[in-house]
Design a protein around this motif. Sequence first.
Motif, PDB file in Angstrom:
ATOM      1  N   ARG A   4      48.594  80.989  26.368  1.00  0.00           N
ATOM      2  CA  ARG A   4      49.078  79.690  26.843  1.00  0.00           C
ATOM      3  C   ARG A   4      47.975  79.188  27.788  1.00  0.00           C
ATOM      4  O   ARG A   4      47.614  79.875  28.736  1.00  0.00           O
ATOM      5  N   HIS A  86      51.740  91.098  31.827  1.00  0.00           N
ATOM      6  CA  HIS A  86      51.406  89.700  31.547  1.00  0.00           C
ATOM      7  C   HIS A  86      50.035  89.404  32.152  1.00  0.00           C
ATOM      8  O   HIS A  86      49.843  89.561  33.352  1.00  0.00           O
ATOM      9  N   TYR A 114      50.702  78.149  36.698  1.00  0.00           N
ATOM     10  CA  TYR A 114      51.004  78.937  35.501  1.00  0.00           C
ATOM     11  C   TYR A 114      52.393  79.545  35.569  1.00  0.00           C
ATOM     12  O   TYR A 114      53.174  79.468  34.629  1.00  0.00           O
ATOM     13  N   LEU A 115      52.700  80.146  36.711  1.00  0.00           N
ATOM     14  CA  LEU A 115      54.011  80.803  36.881  1.00  0.00           C
ATOM     15  C   LEU A 115      55.155  79.795  36.801  1.00  0.00           C
ATOM     16  O   LEU A 115      56.194  80.082  36.197  1.00  0.00           O
ATOM     17  N   ASP A 117      55.084  77.005  35.113  1.00  0.00           N
ATOM     18  CA  ASP A 117      55.152  76.601  33.716  1.00  0.00           C
ATOM     19  C   ASP A 117      55.840  77.670  32.881  1.00  0.00           C
ATOM     20  O   ASP A 117      56.572  77.370  31.943  1.00  0.00           O
ATOM     21  N   LEU A 118      55.649  78.925  33.248  1.00  0.00           N
ATOM     22  CA  LEU A 118      56.255  80.060  32.548  1.00  0.00           C
ATOM     23  C   LEU A 118      57.773  80.063  32.711  1.00  0.00           C
ATOM     24  O   LEU A 118      58.488  80.454  31.805  1.00  0.00           O
ATOM     25  N   ASP A 119      58.232  79.618  33.882  1.00  0.00           N
ATOM     26  CA  ASP A 119      59.667  79.608  34.170  1.00  0.00           C
ATOM     27  C   ASP A 119      60.445  78.537  33.414  1.00  0.00           C
ATOM     28  O   ASP A 119      61.662  78.587  33.340  1.00  0.00           O
TER      29      ASP A 119
END
Length: 120
Positions: A4, A86, A114-115, A117-119
Amino acid sequence: MTLRIIDSIISDRGSKYAVSGAPCASEDEAKALIKELCRKKKFAKATHNTWGLLGSDGTPIKNDDGESGAGMVILRMLEREGLTDHLVVVTRWYGGKHLGGDRFRHVQEAVRIYLEDLDR
């Protein structure tokens, strides 16, 4: 496994940053993912592709790629989030001016983006 990629997230004094990542269980897998990332010409030309990976057993694996200390910043944030297995890669294209300590803030901000967006 595909990465991603969130591109063009931070720009400061000519330097530009991107962040990417993917589920990953080992250093060999991390290196394969970095190789995949660098198949994209833009990322192959980056000044630094720093990364961190926290194994499910708690083993920290990192690579500063010339951006001294950046891998540790990524690892600390992964530990705080409790995110294991990850890979997170922060890419920097150097813009000609030294950023000093600001570069660590940019690495932190990139990982935070990033984190978040991951959530989603």
